[in-house]
Each structure stands twice: as structure tokens, then as C-alpha cells.
Write an enzyme that holds these catalytic residues in place. Sequence first.
Site, short mmCIF file in Angstrom:
data_model
loop_
_atom_site.label_atom_id
_atom_site.label_comp_id
_atom_site.label_asym_id
_atom_site.label_seq_id
_atom_site.Cartn_x
_atom_site.Cartn_y
_atom_site.Cartn_z
N ALA A 37 3.60 74.52 94.82
CA ALA A 37 2.50 75.11 95.58
C ALA A 37 1.58 75.97 94.73
O ALA A 37 0.37 76.05 94.99
CB ALA A 37 3.06 75.93 96.74
N GLN A 116 5.65 68.54 94.32
CA GLN A 116 6.16 68.92 95.64
C GLN A 116 5.00 69.07 96.63
O GLN A 116 5.24 69.30 97.81
CB GLN A 116 6.93 70.24 95.54
CG GLN A 116 8.16 70.17 94.65
CD GLN A 116 8.76 71.55 94.40
OE1 GLN A 116 8.35 72.29 93.51
NE2 GLN A 116 9.74 71.91 95.20
N HIS A 136 7.66 65.24 98.16
CA HIS A 136 7.74 65.69 99.56
C HIS A 136 6.77 64.94 100.46
O HIS A 136 6.48 65.39 101.56
CB HIS A 136 7.53 67.21 99.63
CG HIS A 136 8.66 67.98 98.99
ND1 HIS A 136 8.59 69.32 98.70
CD2 HIS A 136 9.88 67.58 98.59
CE1 HIS A 136 9.72 69.71 98.15
NE2 HIS A 136 10.52 68.67 98.06
N CYS A 169 3.51 55.95 118.14
CA CYS A 169 3.36 54.80 117.24
C CYS A 169 2.78 53.62 118.01
O CYS A 169 3.24 53.28 119.10
CB CYS A 169 4.74 54.44 116.67
SG CYS A 169 4.74 52.93 115.70
N THR A 210 5.95 76.25 90.63
CA THR A 210 7.02 76.08 91.60
C THR A 210 8.07 77.17 91.39
O THR A 210 8.41 77.48 90.24
CB THR A 210 7.68 74.68 91.52
OG1 THR A 210 8.93 74.70 92.22
CG2 THR A 210 7.91 74.23 90.09
ZN LIG Z 1 7.11 52.89 115.39
#
Ligand SMILES: [Zn+2]
Length: 262
Positions: A37, A116, A136, A169, A210
Amino acid sequence: MCGILPGGLPSEPVLGELDGIRGWLDAAARVAVLTGAGVSTPSGIPDFRGPNGLWTKDPGAAAMFDIDRYRADADLRRRAWLNRRDHPAWTASPNAAHHAFVALERSGRLSALLTQNIDGLHQAAGSSPDLVVELHGTLYFSACLDCGERVPMQDVLARVDAGEPDPSCLVCGGMQRSATVAFGQALDPDVLDRAVAAAQDCDVFLAAGTSLQVNPAAGLCAVALRAGAQLVVANGSATPYDEVAHAVVRGDLTEVLPALLM
Ligand SMILES: [Zn+2]
């Protein structure tokens, strides 16, 4: 593994001797980088635990990053989408630290850029997407927690703006979340394998911005050390790896990294 330090390793971490550390980096054929970060905070992206960190200012925000709470709480999901919509990354620009890694790549010595960060600023700066490994995940995609379908985040955010508080979704009707790694979620095994391989195959492993407190990302430093690499830690504050690093650099990364890499 090339001999970067003709005089042998220093017995103590070197603090702030940029010229000497730059010499190691210039001599290294393969430099693997891990960023956190602290590389993006100068671009206006808040970190999590720092003085102006997201969770320091709003401890409740941490719940959005807990996968079990996210699954269980529709209101939390609604807030998480708004958080994504309003994320500073959409309007942020890369800073001098990001550009320093582009210079490292152009010199031919960058073997991997492990990050990250989820903000895409390395790629925006011009780093090759082939070299960037997003440990990440990324803010730029959403993923279905049930079927795994990935769609551009902007498509989901357009549905949020159109009035859907928690868009499901379109393939299976399942719950979606940004394609970022939450607490309680494992890293993508292919991504982690790539990162471990990069840590095992470098002359210098440079951890920048980091605090090295989150595994398995932080553990990549140990992987690199075991494989014989020099470890350089550049961060604004102390890290658990400072004691075992070959060099530790403190300071403003927008100054330190260009001094080391450009
Ligand atoms: Zn799905």
C-alpha cells in the site's frame, strides 16, 4: 545467484545508504519486487492500518473484507459495492514510485512485479501486465462467489448506479464480489505459485511500501532469502523482516525508489 556484494554481506542492515544499495541493484541480473500500500498512498489511495488508513478511520469497514460476513450480510454487500464505486483508484494517477519500477523494467533487470495492491497503478504507469502479479486480486473485475464468472467491475457498478444494491451473477444468479482476496479467502494458487517462483529466482528481492505483516505475501521475503537472494526492504516504518534484510531503507518512497532504480 550472482555475487552482488564483493565484500560479503554486511553484518548489520544498512540504513539509508542509497548509493551502496543502488550498486547491488545495478549489479543484479534479476530483481523481483514486492509492493504494498505504501507505494500507492502518495497517489491518494489510503492504506488500511496507517494513520489515515481505511480501517483506522472506519473500523467497521474491515467487515467488508471478511468473506463470511460479506456472504451473510446484504447491507454489507450494498456498502461494499458503493465502496468500490467510490474507490480513489478510478481517478488516481501513478506516482514516482510506480514510474521507478517502469525504469527498472526498461533496464532489463525486473523479473517480476508482485503487488499486494488492487488499484492497477503499476499497469497504468506502464509496467508490463505480463510482469505484474496481483497477489490480492484486482479492483477492475468482479467475480461470482459461486461459479467464478469474472466480469469488468465497471459493468457491475453500472448496475449499482442503475439501482441494484447487490447485483447478482448474470450466469448463475450467485453472489458477486470484487475480484480481490478477502480475509478467510486463499490466494489464487496459480498466482501464489508464480510469486513463489519469482522469489526463488532472483538476485535481489526488493520489498517496497509493505509493512510485511500479511502472509503469504510477506513470507515471500523468507522464500527469497532461503533461495540466496539479497533482501532489500524499503518502507516508511519498521517491518518484521528488517532484522534479516541485507538492507533497510526508510523514507519517502517517491524519492527513495527513483534514487535506487532510475
Ligand atoms: Zn455465477
